[in-house]
Scaffold this motif. Structure first.
Motif, PDB file in Angstrom:
ATOM      1  N   LYS A   1      66.343 -15.511 -70.717  1.00  9.95           N
ATOM      2  CA  LYS A   1      65.719 -15.720 -72.017  1.00  9.95           C
ATOM      3  C   LYS A   1      64.236 -16.085 -71.910  1.00  9.95           C
ATOM      4  N   SER A   2      63.854 -16.800 -70.842  1.00 15.24           N
ATOM      5  CA  SER A   2      62.472 -17.306 -70.777  1.00 15.24           C
ATOM      6  C   SER A   2      61.496 -16.344 -70.104  1.00 15.24           C
ATOM      7  N   LEU A   3      61.970 -15.503 -69.196  1.00 12.70           N
ATOM      8  CA  LEU A   3      61.036 -14.668 -68.436  1.00 12.70           C
ATOM      9  C   LEU A   3      60.186 -13.743 -69.316  1.00 12.70           C
ATOM     10  N   PRO A   4      60.747 -13.093 -70.345  1.00 10.72           N
ATOM     11  CA  PRO A   4      59.879 -12.275 -71.201  1.00 10.72           C
ATOM     12  C   PRO A   4      58.790 -13.093 -71.903  1.00 10.72           C
ATOM     13  N   LEU A   5      59.115 -14.316 -72.302  1.00 10.43           N
ATOM     14  CA  LEU A   5      58.119 -15.182 -72.946  1.00 10.43           C
ATOM     15  C   LEU A   5      57.074 -15.658 -71.946  1.00 10.43           C
ATOM     16  N   LEU A   6      57.521 -15.970 -70.741  1.00 13.37           N
ATOM     17  CA  LEU A   6      56.582 -16.399 -69.705  1.00 13.37           C
ATOM     18  C   LEU A   6      55.625 -15.267 -69.333  1.00 13.37           C
ATOM     19  N   ALA A   7      56.111 -14.035 -69.343  1.00 20.05           N
ATOM     20  CA  ALA A   7      55.245 -12.895 -69.031  1.00 20.05           C
ATOM     21  C   ALA A   7      54.146 -12.743 -70.072  1.00 20.05           C
ATOM     22  N   LEU A   8      54.445 -13.049 -71.327  1.00 19.61           N
ATOM     23  CA  LEU A   8      53.446 -12.943 -72.388  1.00 19.61           C
ATOM     24  C   LEU A   8      52.334 -13.968 -72.245  1.00 19.61           C
ATOM     25  N   SER A   9      52.632 -15.083 -71.595  1.00 20.95           N
ATOM     26  CA  SER A   9      51.641 -16.157 -71.495  1.00 20.95           C
ATOM     27  C   SER A   9      50.499 -15.804 -70.552  1.00 20.95           C
ATOM     28  N   GLY A  10      50.727 -14.876 -69.637  1.00 17.95           N
ATOM     29  CA  GLY A  10      49.699 -14.513 -68.671  1.00 17.95           C
ATOM     30  C   GLY A  10      49.637 -15.425 -67.467  1.00 17.95           C
ATOM     31  N   GLN A  11      50.389 -16.510 -67.483  1.00 14.33           N
ATOM     32  CA  GLN A  11      50.393 -17.436 -66.342  1.00 14.33           C
ATOM     33  C   GLN A  11      51.768 -18.095 -66.224  1.00 14.33           C
ATOM     34  N   GLY A  12      52.818 -17.321 -66.468  1.00 16.06           N
ATOM     35  CA  GLY A  12      54.156 -17.882 -66.538  1.00 16.06           C
ATOM     36  C   GLY A  12      54.636 -18.456 -65.213  1.00 16.06           C
ATOM     37  N   ARG A  13      55.282 -19.619 -65.304  1.00 14.64           N
ATOM     38  CA  ARG A  13      55.805 -20.289 -64.118  1.00 14.64           C
ATOM     39  C   ARG A  13      57.233 -20.763 -64.396  1.00 14.64           C
ATOM     40  N   PHE A  14      58.129 -20.522 -63.454  1.00 13.77           N
ATOM     41  CA  PHE A  14      59.496 -21.025 -63.544  1.00 13.77           C
ATOM     42  C   PHE A  14      59.782 -21.753 -62.240  1.00 13.77           C
ATOM     43  N   VAL A  15      60.192 -23.009 -62.350  1.00 16.25           N
ATOM     44  CA  VAL A  15      60.515 -23.811 -61.165  1.00 16.25           C
ATOM     45  C   VAL A  15      61.912 -24.388 -61.340  1.00 16.25           C
ATOM     46  N   ALA A  16      62.800 -24.088 -60.398  1.00 10.93           N
ATOM     47  CA  ALA A  16      64.144 -24.655 -60.405  1.00 10.93           C
ATOM     48  C   ALA A  16      64.213 -25.789 -59.387  1.00 10.93           C
ATOM     49  N   VAL A  17      65.037 -26.767 -59.674  1.00 13.18           N
ATOM     50  CA  VAL A  17      65.244 -27.863 -58.727  1.00 13.18           C
ATOM     51  C   VAL A  17      66.560 -27.614 -57.997  1.00 13.18           C
ATOM     52  N   SER A  18      66.474 -27.398 -56.704  1.00 17.55           N
ATOM     53  CA  SER A  18      67.639 -27.184 -55.862  1.00 17.55           C
ATOM     54  C   SER A  18      67.969 -28.493 -55.139  1.00 17.55           C
ATOM     55  N   SER A  19      68.445 -28.432 -53.921  1.00 18.65           N
ATOM     56  CA  SER A  19      68.800 -29.641 -53.173  1.00 18.65           C
ATOM     57  C   SER A  19      68.974 -29.313 -51.706  1.00 18.65           C
ATOM     58  N   PHE A  20      68.728 -30.317 -50.876  1.00 18.53           N
ATOM     59  CA  PHE A  20      68.960 -30.160 -49.437  1.00 18.53           C
ATOM     60  C   PHE A  20      70.433 -29.872 -49.136  1.00 18.53           C
ATOM     61  N   VAL A  21      71.346 -30.228 -50.043  1.00 18.27           N
ATOM     62  CA  VAL A  21      72.771 -30.052 -49.741  1.00 18.27           C
ATOM     63  C   VAL A  21      73.158 -28.586 -49.599  1.00 18.27           C
ATOM     64  N   ALA A  22      72.324 -27.682 -50.109  1.00 20.19           N
ATOM     65  CA  ALA A  22      72.590 -26.251 -49.933  1.00 20.19           C
ATOM     66  C   ALA A  22      72.188 -25.768 -48.542  1.00 20.19           C
ATOM     67  N   HIS A  23      71.563 -26.648 -47.747  1.00 17.87           N
ATOM     68  CA  HIS A  23      70.998 -26.241 -46.459  1.00 17.87           C
ATOM     69  C   HIS A  23      71.470 -27.083 -45.281  1.00 17.87           C
ATOM     70  N   ARG A  24      71.868 -28.312 -45.532  1.00 18.78           N
ATOM     71  CA  ARG A  24      72.123 -29.238 -44.424  1.00 18.78           C
ATOM     72  C   ARG A  24      73.551 -29.767 -44.497  1.00 18.78           C
ATOM     73  N   PHE A  25      74.328 -29.510 -43.448  1.00 19.54           N
ATOM     74  CA  PHE A  25      75.716 -29.959 -43.371  1.00 19.54           C
ATOM     75  C   PHE A  25      75.880 -30.732 -42.064  1.00 19.54           C
ATOM     76  N   THR A  26      76.225 -32.012 -42.170  1.00 19.31           N
ATOM     77  CA  THR A  26      76.224 -32.898 -41.023  1.00 19.31           C
ATOM     78  C   THR A  26      77.594 -33.535 -40.835  1.00 19.31           C
ATOM     79  N   LEU A  27      78.076 -33.573 -39.610  1.00 20.51           N
ATOM     80  CA  LEU A  27      79.340 -34.235 -39.322  1.00 20.51           C
ATOM     81  C   LEU A  27      79.255 -35.707 -39.703  1.00 20.51           C
ATOM     82  N   GLY A  28      80.269 -36.180 -40.383  1.00 21.97           N
ATOM     83  CA  GLY A  28      80.305 -37.586 -40.756  1.00 21.97           C
ATOM     84  C   GLY A  28      79.592 -37.915 -42.044  1.00 21.97           C
TER      85      GLY A  28
END
Length: 252
Positions: free
Chosen positions: A124-151
């Motif tokens: 929904k937002s990407l077409p509106l962001l494209a109209l702005s001429g400087q559209g930015r989308f930033v998602a917040v992820s997490s280290f848990v998608a990358h780091r798996f540690t025993l214990g």
């Protein structure tokens, strides 16, 4: 004028991002899932700019529509100077249910709240962001998608959801780079929580978590808000499809 939508902004990283953007004179749509009073308090802290608070479940397309309608009302009509300038997809939660104990309802809740909501928000937002001429989308992820540690807790439902968010970010970046829209993600490590929102870990688990951070401290919400604000800026115009780890060296 231009506006930025920040989801999950009632506290923590979302609230810190709102304060930082308000200091730059950017109008804000402040979202919360249910913490209306907390979001109102964030809006009061950002009184130097125009703000709108939207309350709703991010898994519902109607909430996404309400957020973007509010943003355009603040920022001007599509195609005019201003409009929707950026989106910060921060809404989410940590679930430490083990894989052995994970049932479909728990898994689906994580996927709906994070993956499905980000997909709705991107579409929904990407077409509106494209109209702005400087559209930015930033998602917040997490280290848990990358780091798996025993214990240590592995957060399988959250890890799966955040990995899905990162895949959507990369796909959206590839599809929209030629339109002048950048799509990136920030992957925090352990972040010190607000006193009223202790998060998924016990006090003892927080102490153990600290031992895994080479920098020797937990992040503050503002440590994460700073790179989010940079990725929303004009200076980040040539950065897209990236996952920026802000974790004190945890994923070295």
């Amino acid at each position: 004028m231009s506006s930025v939508v920040v989801t999950g902004a009632g506290s923590g990283i979302g609230a810190a991002t709102c304060r930082r953007l308000a200091a730059q004179g950017i109008d804000l749509v402040i979202h919360t899932g249910s913490r209306h009073e907390a979001a109102d308090a964030v809006a009061a802290e950002c009184s130097a700019v125009r703000t709108t608070v939207v309350v709703g479940d991010m898994a519902l397309p109607s909430t996404v529509d309400a957020l973007l309608d509010a943003a355009m009302a603040l920022g001007g009509a599509p195609g005019e100077a201003g409009g929707l300038r950026g989106v910060v997809a921060n809404a989410g939660f940590a679930d430490k249910t083990t894989l052995a104990e994970l049932d479909d309802d728990i898994l689906e809740r994580s996927l709906r709240t994070m993956v499905v909501s980000v997909a709705h928000l991107l579409r929904k937002s990407l077409p509106l962001l494209a109209l702005s001429g400087q559209g930015r989308f930033v998602a917040v992820s997490s280290f848990v998608a990358h780091r798996f540690t025993l214990g240590a807790s592995t957060f399988p439902a959250t890890a799966a959801a955040k990995a899905g968010v990162e895949a959507l970010v990369k796909a959206a970046a590839a599809e929209n780079a030629a339109r002048g829209v950048t799509v990136n993600a920030v992957a925090p490590g352990y972040v010190r929580k607000d006193r009223a929102n202790a998060g998924a870990l016990t006090e003892e688990q927080w102490k153990q978590a600290l031992l895994r951070v080479p920098a020797g401290r937990l992040a503050t919400p503002d440590d994460i808000a700073a790179p989010i604000a940079f990725l929303l800026s004009r200076e980040a115009a040539f950065i897209t499809g990236q996952i920026l780890h802000v974790d004190g060296g945890m994923t070295l």
